[in-house]
Design a protein around this motif. Structure first.
Motif, PDB file in Angstrom:
ATOM      1  N   GLU A   6      -1.089 -60.899  76.504  1.00 25.39           N
ATOM      2  CA  GLU A   6      -1.389 -60.610  75.099  1.00 25.39           C
ATOM      3  C   GLU A   6      -0.117 -60.536  74.275  1.00 25.39           C
ATOM      4  N   GLN A   7       0.936 -59.919  74.816  1.00 23.77           N
ATOM      5  CA  GLN A   7       2.203 -59.846  74.105  1.00 23.77           C
ATOM      6  C   GLN A   7       2.795 -61.251  73.898  1.00 23.77           C
ATOM      7  N   GLN A   9       1.124 -64.001  73.719  1.00 21.73           N
ATOM      8  CA  GLN A   9       0.298 -64.691  72.739  1.00 21.73           C
ATOM      9  C   GLN A   9       0.661 -64.252  71.319  1.00 21.73           C
ATOM     10  N   ARG A  10       0.868 -62.930  71.151  1.00 16.05           N
ATOM     11  CA  ARG A  10       1.259 -62.436  69.823  1.00 16.05           C
ATOM     12  C   ARG A  10       2.634 -62.990  69.414  1.00 16.05           C
ATOM     13  N   ARG A  14       3.456 -65.274  66.217  1.00 18.10           N
ATOM     14  CA  ARG A  14       4.460 -64.853  65.231  1.00 18.10           C
ATOM     15  C   ARG A  14       5.508 -65.946  65.013  1.00 18.10           C
TER      16      ARG A  14
END
Length: 576
Positions: A6-7, A9-10, A14
């Motif tokens: 998830e990190q 992907q974020r 960004r």
């Protein structure tokens, strides 16, 4: 365990957002680009995401005075790139440029500049101080007056005095005052920040060997610049070393990585690609290539190519207009190289093959292939000139007239240029297409043919020094003198002897007069007799130019009556 994907992907999301915003900002006018960045909710990450090259052009487009806030938000690597680009002339540090940029950074973020100078750029700081100040250390029992006039101190131990810099012809009277104002503030802030570090820097700056320090600064700067394609000039000049098309086809191919669509990518410099324009083979081939990953790598490679050209030419550019000229040069020779490598296939096949070549061979090698086509013209012109009839008669290049002189002038210089004759606002420019190569080659063929033809004659070339003699009026005057019955030679024809000859040239009435076919035939027979070649051979070698010469005579003098002839306005014949 699910947090890491998830990190990632974020982070990817960004980075894509930042890339889109950068692309949008660089497409805006400078004043709107500045407002767009300042009004961002989080401008700092956006500024940091700019590749150093793009940030450099951005602040110059906006204006350094208006970019103070952006400079305050810039990263250390962006600051370092600015110094690498701005404070050097060849292998020497420009001290006024260091003062200027440190003054700008002092206004942008003084505390950070002091930290950067005291810890990150210590070598440059100490070299700069050595060149600008004298340092003296007062002993505990020494009278400060013994040190001499002009010394000031922050702690009554370390005293400094400003050195007198040699005057520069391009500086104004305020340079010294600006330097002293900046240095006084800089040293005061450095002392307040860390007095022990302040004393260390002063002591070390007083004992450096300046030549070695500058050489080490230059070496490190070249390492950083080389990572972005800015090689030292003596190495970058290899971009102009030609490659034959057949040789390139046997060279190793480059490796194109095909990243995943959502993979994290490093920021790609956008400025060089943003000024790509024009319809040429290189831009058409790029338009057929799909895939953001491949295009991103090609953008980075193209930016490196432009940087290498700038290094080879030892040129500093600061705005889009100057960059656009470099990009046009790169695109032009790329297109010429691609055309040479595609063997002139049909347009559709040529574009497809060119796209394949771009993906398979390094761009700088394709550039060298294109530049080799221009160099081949230059070498051919030099080989001809060394053995030419023109040189054997000690005639100036101006003998060939404006157009031919322009073409030869562009080929006989160190780096060949295309004679544009102000068609696009310049007398000379870089070769931009294979049409430029062919057009120049055709003119060179005519020059060589004329030189070879005239070399077969024993026509005199000695002429009065007060007259501008070019091959057209030289040839027509010699022919006219023989037709009139005057002695051979490049001498002015008396006007009263020229008028009957002039009347016999024409057929027709008024402004519709043309030169009689028999006159053209007589001239061709005369030149054939002088060269010893048959008429058709003379016509084959120089027929087009001779016909153009007669058309020019018709255009200039067809409407002119013989009684109105004025020798001052008859450049095609030498008249008294």
């Amino acid at each position: 365990m699910n947090q890491e994907p998830e990190q990632k992907q974020r982070l990817e999301m960004r980075l894509r957002e930042l890339a889109d915003r950068r692309r949008e900002i660089l497409s805006l006018p400078p004043e709107k680009a500045l407002a767009r960045i300042i009004n961002e909710r989080q401008p700092l990450p956006l500024v940091h995401s700019f590749p150093e090259e793009d940030f450099y052009f951005l602040i110059h487009d906006i204006g350094l005075g208006d970019s103070i806030e952006l400079l305050g938000m810039a990263s250390d690597r962006q600051w370092e790139y600015l110094f690498d680009a701005e404070i050097w002339h060849r292998d020497h540090v420009l001290l006024p440029a260091v003062t200027r940029w440190m003054s700008l950074l002092m206004k942008a973020d003084p505390d950070r500049l002091i930290r950067w100078a005291a810890h990150g750029k210590v070598d440059l700081t100490e070299y700069y101080l050595f060149r600008n100040i004298e340092v003296a250390v007062r002993e505990h029992d020494q009278d400060p007056a013994d040190l001499g006039d002009g010394f000031v101190t922050e702690d009554d131990v370390f005293y400094v005095r400003f050195r007198d810099l040699p005057p520069r012809p391009d500086s104004d009277s305020g340079d010294g005052e600006d330097r002293e104002t900046f240095l006084s503030g800089f040293l005061k802030r450095l002392s307040d920040y860390d007095h022990i570090r302040y004393q260390q820097i002063l002591l070390e700056s007083a004992s450096i060997i300046p030549a070695e320090a500058e050489e080490e600064l230059y070496r490190l700067r070249n390492v950083r610049r080389a990572e972005k394609g800015f090689q030292p000039a003596e190495e970058a000049v290899g971009i102009y070393q030609p490659i034959l098309p057949d040789a390139l086809r046997h060279m190793p191919r480059k490796v194109i990585a095909f990243p995943e669509p959502d993979a994290v990518r490093l920021p790609v410099p956008l400025y060089p690609a943003s000024v790509l324009e024009g319809d040429n083979l290189f831009t058409r081939a790029l338009a057929t290539i799909d895939g953001a990953g491949i295009l991103g790598q090609l953008q980075t490679e193209f930016a490196g190519l432009c940087n290498q050209i700038l290094s080879a030419d030892q040129q500093v550019i600061r705005d889009r207009g100057e960059l656009r000229q470099v990009v046009r040069k790169a695109c032009g020779y790329m297109s010429i190289g691609l055309d040479a490598l595609t063997d002139g296939a049909t347009e559709e096949k040529t574009t497809g093959r060119a796209a394949s070549l771009i993906k398979n061979y390094p761009l700088f090698q394709i550039f060298r292939t294109g530049y080799g086509q221009a160099l081949e013209l230059k070498w051919r012109a030099e080989r001809w000139f060394r053995e030419s009839w023109l040189r054997s008669r000690e005639l100036p290049l101006s003998f060939w007239g404006e157009e031919w002189l322009g073409v030869l002038g562009g080929l006989l210089i160190k780096k060949p240029l295309f004679f544009d004759n102000y068609e696009t606002g310049k007398i000379y420019r870089e070769f931009e297409s294979v049409a430029d190569i062919r057009r120049t080659a055709a003119v060179l063929d005519e020059i060589v043919a004329a030189d070879t033809l005239f070399g077969l004659t024993d026509l005199p070339t000695q002429a009065p020094t007060d007259r501008m003699v070019i091959w057209q009026n030289w040839l027509l005057t010699l022919w006219a003198r023989e037709q009139i019955g005057l002695e051979p030679g490049v001498f002015s024809i008396p006007l009263n002897r020229f008028r009957p000859f002039f009347r016999d040239l024409w057929t027709g009435e008024g402004s519709h007069r043309t030169i009689r076919d028999t006159v053209r035939t007589d001239f061709l027979n005369w030149l054939s007799h002088k060269t010893g070649l048959p008429d058709h051979e003379v016509s084959l070698r120089l027929g087009n130019r001779l016909e153009a010469l007669f058309r020019a005579v018709e255009s200039e003098y067809g409407p002119v009556a013989d009684k109105d002839l004025d020798p001052r306005y008859v450049p095609h014949f030498l008249l008294a």
